[in-house]
Design a protein around this motif. Structure first.
Motif, mmCIF file in Angstrom:
data_model
loop_
_atom_site.group_PDB
_atom_site.id
_atom_site.type_symbol
_atom_site.label_atom_id
_atom_site.label_comp_id
_atom_site.label_asym_id
_atom_site.label_seq_id
_atom_site.Cartn_x
_atom_site.Cartn_y
_atom_site.Cartn_z
ATOM 1 N N LEU A 116 1.027 70.740 -3.439
ATOM 2 C CA LEU A 116 2.099 71.142 -4.346
ATOM 3 C C LEU A 116 2.069 72.652 -4.557
ATOM 4 O O LEU A 116 1.003 73.273 -4.512
ATOM 5 N N LEU A 160 6.972 69.754 -4.995
ATOM 6 C CA LEU A 160 6.740 69.328 -3.613
ATOM 7 C C LEU A 160 7.944 69.762 -2.783
ATOM 8 O O LEU A 160 9.048 69.255 -2.964
ATOM 9 N N LEU A 212 5.185 72.241 3.898
ATOM 10 C CA LEU A 212 4.022 72.072 3.027
ATOM 11 C C LEU A 212 3.082 73.260 3.159
ATOM 12 O O LEU A 212 2.917 73.806 4.252
#
Length: 414
Positions: A372, A394, A398
């Motif tokens: 996150l 999120l 990533l």
């Protein structure tokens, strides 16, 4: 379907002589046909305790082994439980069950414990003389320490040679740089053990931690009945629940903003009910009840909690389910993942941290392990505005997972 069989208890194979089971303290037996066993019994048959004493001796080409059922070195399990041996006749489908006794076989490293020749005794080292004194006059604790040291000495050179050879082969095959990279990757994998399955190739945030990996279709369907209390909840009931503190702050705040659409309202109610149950479950330490969350919790949900979020421990002669620190971290990870699905993949981590009763550093470690992006945000109205709230988001792509060195910066001391 497996064929049924009947069994019959026969007691001792011979009069007051249970069957003999053996285990070797320094390894496993490769070939049982090369072993020769001899049993010595106590002659004092009139004494109620001494008449059951047995000494079992086995011989191999290299070593002799000795085990007994009395004295300080005897295994405690013989007094705590009973052993049985079953012999199955496949033709008649009947099993004969006999009493058994287990012997722990230890290597006998000296063939002559009491030297008859004074010259041999004088030639022994100081350590060997001390060992002989301990065998003859030492306390039980000293004898146990001596046996442990001798067991460690058996095959020590062989073990060191094997380990050195294996390490050299691995280094030659992979190289030092590759091994260091593997160690860093292992650190990342250790962190990920307690996280929901992560799809790093996801094209949308909702596919990173799939909802089906948090709640299966059968579990989701089972939440219909208990979550019905949230579907038709009124503002007055929410206020009363807040006064009673019957639910966590995150759930109480989200209940104020349930969608008007019937399907969406039902979906969010089920998610909130399960999230609230997860948080309440994390407050427990040792699970003593079969249904710890009460009769209103569906059986499939209770089974999921016990199977996925507890660890087994042995205490006071019974197996118990325990919520350890690692299991609480796993619950927290699933709570965050579910909160992301509820709040369009952005949630107030500080509210969840307070509900889970965790330290901020612990919460941030789990959030970063979930990949996150953490930022500062103002707390929701009425939810501890004096704190600097942390917002977890999120989003794709990533962030790169970094191996944790488990080292925190220390403050400089003047």
């Amino acid at each position: 379907m497996a064929a049924a069989a009947t069994w019959r208890y026969r007691g001792d194979p011979e009069a007051e002589q249970p069957a003999v089971l053996v285990q070797f303290s320094n390894g496993r037996l490769r070939r049982s046909d090369s072993m020769r066993f001899t049993v010595y019994r106590s002659r004092d048959t009139a004494h109620p305790r001494k008449k059951h004493r047995r000494i079992l001796v086995s011989e191999t080409e290299r070593l002799s082994y000795v085990g007994n059922n009395f004295g300080s070195g005897v295994m405690k399990c013989n007094s705590l439980c009973r052993y049985f041996v079953g012999v199955l006749d496949k033709d008649s489908a009947q099993m004969e069950v006999y009493n058994a006794e287990i012997f722990n076989m230890q290597p006998l490293l000296s063939d002559n414990l009491i030297p008859d020749d004074t010259k041999d005794y004088q030639n022994k080292s100081y350590r060997e003389k001390m060992d002989l004194c301990i065998e003859a006059f030492g306390t039980s604790k000293q004898k146990r320490a001596l046996n442990s040291r001798r067991l460690n000495a058996v095959g020590n050179d062989i073990l060191n040679t094997a380990v050195t050879k294996a390490a050299a082969n691995i280094i030659d095959a992979k190289g030092v740089t590759a091994l260091i990279q593997d160690m860093a990757q292992d650190d990342v994998q250790n962190i990920s053990i307690f996280l929901p399955p992560c799809n790093e190739d996801a094209d949308k945030p909702e596919n990173v931690y799939k909802f089906e990996d948090i709640l299966s279709p059968a579990e989701y369907e089972a939440l219909r009945a208990p979550a019905a209390v949230f579907v038709n909840i009124t503002p007055e009931e929410i206020t009363k629940k807040a006064e009673d503190k019957s639910h966590c702050s995150f759930v109480l705040e989200e209940l104020k903003f349930l969608p008007a659409d019937e399907k969406s309202r039902d979906h969010k109610s089920r998610c909130l009910w399960f999230l609230d149950t997860l948080i309440k479950f994390s407050y427990l330490k040792v699970i003593k009840k079969k249904h710890p969350m009460g009769p209103e919790c569906p059986h499939i949900i209770s089974r999921k909690l016990m199977k996925n979020f507890t660890s087994l421990t042995y205490n006071n002669g019974s197996v118990q389910n325990l919520i350890s620190a690692s299991m609480k971290a796993k619950i927290t990870a699933y709570v965050i993942a579910l909160a992301l699905h509820i709040n369009n993949f952005q949630t107030d981590l500080t509210v969840l941290q307070n509900d889970m009763k965790l330290q901020e550093s612990r919460m941030m470690d789990i959030a970063k392990a979930l990949r996150l992006k953490v930022s500062k945000a103002k707390g929701l109205p009425g939810l501890e505005n004096d704190q600097n709230h942390k917002l977890g988001t999120l989003s794709l792509p990533l962030p790169v997972q970094k191996a944790s060195g488990n080292q925190r910066k220390r403050k400089k001391m003047n």
